[in-house]
Scaffold this active site. Structure first.
Site, PDB file in Angstrom:
ATOM      1  CE1 TYR A  52       7.381  13.754  -2.835  1.00 36.90           C
ATOM      2  CE2 TYR A  52       7.451  14.209  -0.689  1.00 36.90           C
ATOM      3  CZ  TYR A  52       7.642  13.272  -1.561  1.00 36.90           C
ATOM      4  OH  TYR A  52       8.108  11.919  -1.392  1.00 36.90           O
ATOM      5  CB  SER A 215       3.385   3.858  -1.908  1.00 41.13           C
ATOM      6  OG  SER A 215       3.315   5.325  -2.421  1.00 41.13           O
ATOM      7  N   PRO A 216       2.462   2.853   1.821  1.00 41.87           N
ATOM      8  CG  PRO A 216       1.855   3.484   3.949  1.00 41.87           C
ATOM      9  CD  PRO A 216       2.661   4.123   2.789  1.00 41.87           C
ATOM     10  N   GLY A 220       1.022  -2.035  -7.042  1.00 46.41           N
ATOM     11  CA  GLY A 220       1.732  -1.535  -8.216  1.00 46.41           C
ATOM     12  C   GLY A 220       2.520  -0.406  -7.959  1.00 46.41           C
ATOM     13  CG  PHE A 226      -3.998  -2.803  -0.669  1.00 47.51           C
ATOM     14  CD1 PHE A 226      -4.437  -3.218   0.290  1.00 47.51           C
ATOM     15  CD2 PHE A 226      -2.869  -2.083  -0.828  1.00 47.51           C
ATOM     16  CE1 PHE A 226      -3.920  -3.117   1.666  1.00 47.51           C
ATOM     17  CE2 PHE A 226      -2.243  -2.092   0.504  1.00 47.51           C
ATOM     18  CZ  PHE A 226      -2.586  -2.498   1.470  1.00 47.51           C
TER      19      PHE A 226
END
Length: 305
Positions: A52, A215-216, A220, A226
């Site tokens: 990271y 990545s909640p 994709g 979203f």
């Protein structure tokens, strides 16, 4: 915030964790503010990885800790290793050197949990076991886990280990649900029925292995969020409806949807915005009904058989 126990370990943590991938872009002062607000909201597990920010995220985190009153033993520090430029590496040498690098950047004597980041096709489980034994006996790592692994990969590794694996970190969000889709479409002849992960959700439940959902808020393969995305009007309409009903934000509802699952999944959020972290943490205070959970699932474009 409600607590959950990680796997078969003695570690109890807030049911929402903070991923520190984006911390590399912050100053130490900004990062300190993020950590303080996260802790005040009940978040106490901080997820890192050696890659990271090219290691900078861990460095900034360490600098930030020097500016706040929180003590090391009030936090659970998790980091990952195994991803290198152009390949994956679970060799004994790399695991040991990666942990040494993380400890140096974090300015810590030990890591609570070490995860193997992505499956290495050339993994030799004997080497991994040797590395884990050295790290455990030296006091540098307390517990171990994996990320993005299927049941047979986990079983192969576990057959050589002395200690249990307590975590499997997997991608999951309202718009990324293959773990759930296959279980709802057993013996059907369409795409959602395809078992893509060898039943990893059920496996983790059977073996008391905590799934951490990364990545909640993404759709994709980390293509974007979203939430508030005009390309996904149906899910956002339903999120807004329930958010107004429950008195929280749309993001909190998206996290509450994950928390509602009986597998006791721990979402790993990645926001570096203190107010957003606080708003998301409110997900722990609400509970969706079974009907609301399925309404959200269907509004994400899923059809029940």
């Amino acid at each position: 915030m409600k607590k959950l126990r990680l796997g078969n370990s003695s570690i109890e943590v807030g049911e929402i964790a903070l991923g520190c991938m984006r911390m590399a872009s912050l100053s130490a002062k900004e990062a300190a503010n993020v950590i303080e607000h996260a802790c005040e909201s009940g978040v106490d597990l901080f997820d890192h990885a050696d890659i990271y920010g090219g290691g900078k995220s861990e460095e900034v985190f360490a600098e930030a800790l020097e500016l706040i009153s929180r003590k090391r033993d009030q936090m659970i520090i998790q980091t990952k290793c195994g991803i290198r430029k152009g390949f994956f590496d679970f060799s004994k040498e790399h695991i040991l050197s990666s942990v040494e690098g993380s400890l140096d950047r974090l300015k810590m004597d030990y890591i609570d949990i070490l995860l193997l980041h992505r499956p290495d096709a050339l993994m030799e489980p004997e080497e991994v076991a040797e590395a884990f034994t050295i790290l455990k006996e030296s006091g540098k790592v307390r517990y171990f886990g994996v990320s993005n692994q299927n049941p047979m990969q986990i079983e192969l590794l576990k057959s050589y280990l002395k200690d249990d694996l307590i975590v499997n970190q997997l991608q999951m969000s309202l718009m990324h649900t293959p773990m759930i889709d296959a279980g709802l479409n057993v013996n059907m002849q369409h795409d959602p029925a395809v078992v893509r992960d060898s039943g990893v959700l059920e496996y983790c439940r059977l073996h008391n292995m905590t799934i951490q959902a990364w990545s909640p808020f993404q759709y994709g393969m980390i293509e974007g969020t979203f939430i508030g995305n005009d390309n996904y009007p149906e899910i956002n309409t339903k999120l807004q409806e329930l958010a107004e009903k429950k008195g929280v934000t749309n993001s909190a509802i998206a996290i509450a949807w994950i928390l509602r699952h009986p597998a006791r999944i721990q979402p790993v959020i990645g926001s570096m915005n203190p107010q957003r972290i606080k708003d998301i943490a409110a997900a722990s205070t609400i509970e969706l009904t079974r009907q609301e959970w399925y309404e959200l699932y269907r509004s994400a474009g899923n059809k029940l058989p």
